[in-house]
Design an enzyme around this catalytic site. Structure first.
Site, PDB file in Angstrom:
ATOM      1  N   GLU A   1       1.531   6.487   9.579  1.00  0.00           N
ATOM      2  CA  GLU A   1       0.436   5.613  10.000  1.00  0.00           C
ATOM      3  C   GLU A   1       0.910   4.992  11.309  1.00  0.00           C
ATOM      4  O   GLU A   1       1.742   4.094  11.307  1.00  0.00           O
ATOM      5  CB  GLU A   1       0.182   4.583   8.893  1.00  0.00           C
ATOM      6  CG  GLU A   1      -1.210   4.041   8.882  1.00  0.00           C
ATOM      7  CD  GLU A   1      -1.332   2.838   9.759  1.00  0.00           C
ATOM      8  OE1 GLU A   1      -1.633   3.034  10.971  1.00  0.00           O
ATOM      9  OE2 GLU A   1      -1.105   1.724   9.281  1.00  0.00           O
ATOM     10  N   LEU A   2       0.406   5.531  12.427  1.00  0.00           N
ATOM     11  CA  LEU A   2       1.027   5.237  13.730  1.00  0.00           C
ATOM     12  C   LEU A   2       0.097   4.412  14.621  1.00  0.00           C
ATOM     13  O   LEU A   2      -0.792   3.724  14.139  1.00  0.00           O
ATOM     14  CB  LEU A   2       1.460   6.557  14.375  1.00  0.00           C
ATOM     15  CG  LEU A   2       2.357   7.434  13.471  1.00  0.00           C
ATOM     16  CD1 LEU A   2       2.684   8.757  14.134  1.00  0.00           C
ATOM     17  CD2 LEU A   2       3.631   6.703  13.075  1.00  0.00           C
TER      18      LEU A   2
ATOM     19  N   CYS B   1      -2.604  -2.254  14.413  1.00  0.00           N
ATOM     20  CA  CYS B   1      -2.960  -0.930  14.943  1.00  0.00           C
ATOM     21  C   CYS B   1      -4.453  -0.696  14.881  1.00  0.00           C
ATOM     22  O   CYS B   1      -4.959   0.206  15.543  1.00  0.00           O
ATOM     23  CB  CYS B   1      -2.187   0.164  14.225  1.00  0.00           C
ATOM     24  SG  CYS B   1      -2.461   0.146  12.475  1.00  0.00           S
TER      25      CYS B   1
ATOM     26  N   LYS C   1      12.643   0.056   3.441  1.00  0.00           N
ATOM     27  CA  LYS C   1      13.304  -0.589   4.585  1.00  0.00           C
ATOM     28  C   LYS C   1      12.271  -1.455   5.299  1.00  0.00           C
ATOM     29  O   LYS C   1      11.411  -0.956   6.007  1.00  0.00           O
ATOM     30  CB  LYS C   1      13.885   0.451   5.558  1.00  0.00           C
ATOM     31  CG  LYS C   1      14.854  -0.217   6.535  1.00  0.00           C
ATOM     32  CD  LYS C   1      14.934   0.462   7.872  1.00  0.00           C
ATOM     33  CE  LYS C   1      13.827   0.182   8.830  1.00  0.00           C
ATOM     34  NZ  LYS C   1      13.591  -1.222   9.233  1.00  0.00           N
ATOM     35  N   PRO C   2      12.355  -2.789   5.089  1.00  0.00           N
ATOM     36  CA  PRO C   2      11.398  -3.666   5.770  1.00  0.00           C
ATOM     37  C   PRO C   2      11.789  -3.843   7.232  1.00  0.00           C
ATOM     38  O   PRO C   2      12.932  -3.553   7.614  1.00  0.00           O
ATOM     39  CB  PRO C   2      11.538  -4.991   5.012  1.00  0.00           C
ATOM     40  CG  PRO C   2      12.927  -4.984   4.475  1.00  0.00           C
ATOM     41  CD  PRO C   2      13.313  -3.534   4.262  1.00  0.00           C
ATOM     42  N   ALA C   3      10.862  -4.332   8.039  1.00  0.00           N
ATOM     43  CA  ALA C   3      11.155  -4.571   9.449  1.00  0.00           C
ATOM     44  C   ALA C   3      12.226  -5.649   9.578  1.00  0.00           C
ATOM     45  O   ALA C   3      12.219  -6.639   8.838  1.00  0.00           O
ATOM     46  CB  ALA C   3       9.890  -5.023  10.168  1.00  0.00           C
TER      47      ALA C   3
ATOM     48  N   ARG D   1       0.813  -1.218   0.000  1.00  0.00           N
ATOM     49  CA  ARG D   1       0.000   0.000   0.000  1.00  0.00           C
ATOM     50  C   ARG D   1       0.849   1.272   0.000  1.00  0.00           C
ATOM     51  O   ARG D   1       0.307   2.367  -0.159  1.00  0.00           O
ATOM     52  CB  ARG D   1      -1.053  -0.032   1.087  1.00  0.00           C
ATOM     53  CG  ARG D   1      -0.630   0.272   2.458  1.00  0.00           C
ATOM     54  CD  ARG D   1      -1.891   0.215   3.306  1.00  0.00           C
ATOM     55  NE  ARG D   1      -1.622   0.531   4.662  1.00  0.00           N
ATOM     56  CZ  ARG D   1      -2.469   0.287   5.648  1.00  0.00           C
ATOM     57  NH1 ARG D   1      -3.632  -0.276   5.398  1.00  0.00           N
ATOM     58  NH2 ARG D   1      -2.182   0.608   6.858  1.00  0.00           N
TER      59      ARG D   1
ATOM     60  N   GLU E   1      -1.580   0.722  23.583  1.00  0.00           N
ATOM     61  CA  GLU E   1      -1.861  -0.243  22.519  1.00  0.00           C
ATOM     62  C   GLU E   1      -1.345  -1.611  22.970  1.00  0.00           C
ATOM     63  O   GLU E   1      -0.144  -1.766  23.233  1.00  0.00           O
ATOM     64  CB  GLU E   1      -1.140   0.228  21.251  1.00  0.00           C
ATOM     65  CG  GLU E   1      -1.563  -0.500  20.022  1.00  0.00           C
ATOM     66  CD  GLU E   1      -1.007   0.151  18.759  1.00  0.00           C
ATOM     67  OE1 GLU E   1       0.152   0.606  18.776  1.00  0.00           O
ATOM     68  OE2 GLU E   1      -1.734   0.184  17.753  1.00  0.00           O
TER      69      GLU E   1
HETATM   70  C1  SIN Z   1      -4.578  -3.131   8.226  1.00  0.00           C
HETATM   71  O1  SIN Z   1      -4.267  -2.558   7.174  1.00  0.00           O
HETATM   72  O2  SIN Z   1      -5.651  -3.717   8.298  1.00  0.00           O
HETATM   73  C2  SIN Z   1      -3.724  -3.149   9.446  1.00  0.00           C
HETATM   74  C3  SIN Z   1      -2.712  -2.111   9.481  1.00  0.00           C
HETATM   75  C4  SIN Z   1      -1.791  -2.148  10.693  1.00  0.00           C
HETATM   76  O3  SIN Z   1      -2.011  -2.824  11.678  1.00  0.00           O
HETATM   77  O4  SIN Z   1      -0.785  -1.421  10.641  1.00  0.00           O
END
Ligand code: SIN
Length: 479
Positions: free
Chosen positions: A252-253, A286, A176-178, A161, A383
């Site tokens: 996107e946090l 998240c 940069k992937p995790a 995305r 969280e």
């Molecule tokens: C999602 O796109 O449904 C989850 C995204 C996320 O947890 O960062």
């Protein structure tokens, strides 16, 4: 799943070799065993990736939109053709059950299909100056080389995305992937190459030293944008770094999603959707429902029914048949989840199910429901990122909204009611970027994903998603 098949899938990953020749280990969280070693990018490798992205930017921006769209479309098809292998690989490095990994591969591929369709619809505007004197021409152009930083919880979908709209818009990029889950991204890059993406457009830098790799990139004025998915504290640090050259920023946090169940809700639907909203990805999302606020007249019944459903879920290695709940990503993550549950219990919460580790290897934690959770329990504010559902009560609509909004986060909320007037007034009052009305899942490539407050800004997916990768240029025309 046979060990040979697992090995074969891991062995197919192009694991990257960098000049320094050092590597880091990628682990299976269900066993704690090493799956493979991956090339460990350094600061020099990051700069080389930016050199490539910068060198190819103009040519890539000039590529026909249809060509960019067709590369994405082909990659979408390849991902679906290879979904079984991609899903197994994702399960091995991240832990989620294979059925969930397959759902993620489908979700991830859909971003490519969506942005393949958007690539050919990047329009501008032509209008008459209100004074009648001259014309206003507006065009939208690629913002330039981007740094895309993706998280471990959705190792493929959080990549597509960002990569999908960047490709569609004509931007080159460094990804940069995790560190915990680079394998899915490396396979994805390979698929894009096979789909026809030219060299230099996408440059993947897996690393165990994130700061060393991103630092020189932020310091380099050739980088023009950063898009990050991850925690709010890290997002804030990256924003500081991004200010050096005033980068375009998408963040996107974290979230702290409230799940509100009103007295008039369809309780069957609320319980079904609570399981979805809480247990997708073992709660490591998240958008996971983080806290359940239930009207006091139905709270006991809701909690008991949710506990029954969660207790029946099978915990185990994600590759095994019938498993609903895989391990958490790491020992540290499990320690955090356990600590939050222990804190709530010490303050008076009652464990209806779970509340303990499972097994003696890997990082499993039992699906947990807590009732009578007091307002000062830490997990109502933090969280959780684990399979834990705290249930608290409210007395009226005002209290429900006030409690839901009492958070620095504002990503998503879930609302269950059969009263349309209440639904719409609560939807208007909640401080969130997304809302699930009588449903526990909002994620959809065709919709704008993103938050308000400390959950960040910018939108991913939907018609809005490509705007993050485009800069508006206005031309004042004198005829
Ligand atoms: C999602 O796109 O449904 C989850 C995204 C996320 O947890 O960062």
């Amino acid at each position: 799943m046979s060990a040979d098949r697992e090995r074969a899938v891991v062995d197919r990953v192009p694991t990257c070799t960098f000049a320094g020749g050092t590597t880091f280990a990628v682990e299976d969280p269900s066993t704690g065993e090493v799956l493979c070693e991956v090339g460990d990018a350094t600061a020099q490798d990051a700069v080389a990736a930016l050199d490539a992205a910068h060198e190819h930017q103009a040519e890539w921006a000039a590529t026909a939109p249809r060509v960019r769209g067709e590369i994405l479309r082909r990659a979408f098809e390849l991902m679906n053709e290879r979904a079984a292998d991609l899903a197994l690989l994702m399960t091995l490095e991240m832990g989620k059950p294979v059925a969930e990994s397959k759902a993620e591969v489908t979700y991830a591929a859909e971003f490519f299909r969506w942005f393949a369709e958007e690539a050919v619809r990047i329009a501008g505007r032509w209008s008459t100056n209100p004074s009648g004197d001259g014309r206003l021409l507006t065009m939208r152009q690629p913002v330039g080389p981007c740094l895309l930083i993706t998280p471990w919880n959705f190792p493929m979908a959080m990549g597509t995305r960002k990569i999908g709209p960047a490709i569609a818009a004509g931007c080159t990029m460094i990804v940069k992937p995790a560190q915990l889950t680079p394998l899915s991204m490396l396979m994805l890059a390979d698929i894009l190459r096979e789909a026809g993406l030219p060299d230099g457009v996408l440059n993947v830098v897996p690393t165990s030293k994130a700061g060393d790799v991103t630092g020189p990139l932020f310091a380099d004025p050739r980088l023009r944008k950063v898009s990050f998915t991850g925690s709010t504290p890290v997002g804030k640090k990256l924003m500081e770094q991004a200010s050096q050259h005033l980068l375009r920023v998408s963040m996107e946090l974290g979230g702290n999603a409230p799940f509100l169940v009103f007295a008039d809700a369809d309780l069957d639907a609320a319980v079904d959707q609570a399981v979805v909203a809480k247990m997708r990805n073992m709660g490591e999302s998240c958008v996971a429902a983080n806290r359940f606020h239930v009207h006091e007249s139905v709270a006991d019944e809701f909690a008991a029914r949710l506990a029954e459903r969660m207790a029946a879920m099978k915990v185990g290695r994600g590759t095994e048949d019938g498993v609903d709940v895989g391990p958490l990503i790491s020992a540290d993550q499990r320690d955090i989840v356990r600590g939050l549950v222990d804190d709530a219990v010490s303050k008076g919460a009652k464990v209806l199910t779970g509340g303990e580790d499972v097994g003696d290897r890997g990082y499993f934690y039992a699906p947990t429901v807590l009732a009578n959770v007091p307002p000062d329990a830490e997990l109502l504010r933090t969280e959780i990122f684990g399979p834990v559902a705290p249930v608290a009560t409210f007395a009226d609509d005002d209290e429900a909204v006030r409690t839901a909004n009492d958070s620095e986060f504002g990503l998503v909320a879930y609302v269950f009611t059969r009263d349309l007037k209440r639904a719409l007034s609560v939807a208007e009052a909640l401080e969130v970027g997304m809302l699930g009305l009588n449903r526990g899942m909002v994620s959809n490539p065709a919709a704008p994903f993103g938050g308000v407050k400390e959950s960040g800004f910018g939108r991913e997916g939907g018609v809005e998603g490509i705007d993050e990768y485009l800069a508006v240029k206005y031309v004042a025309v004198d005829l």
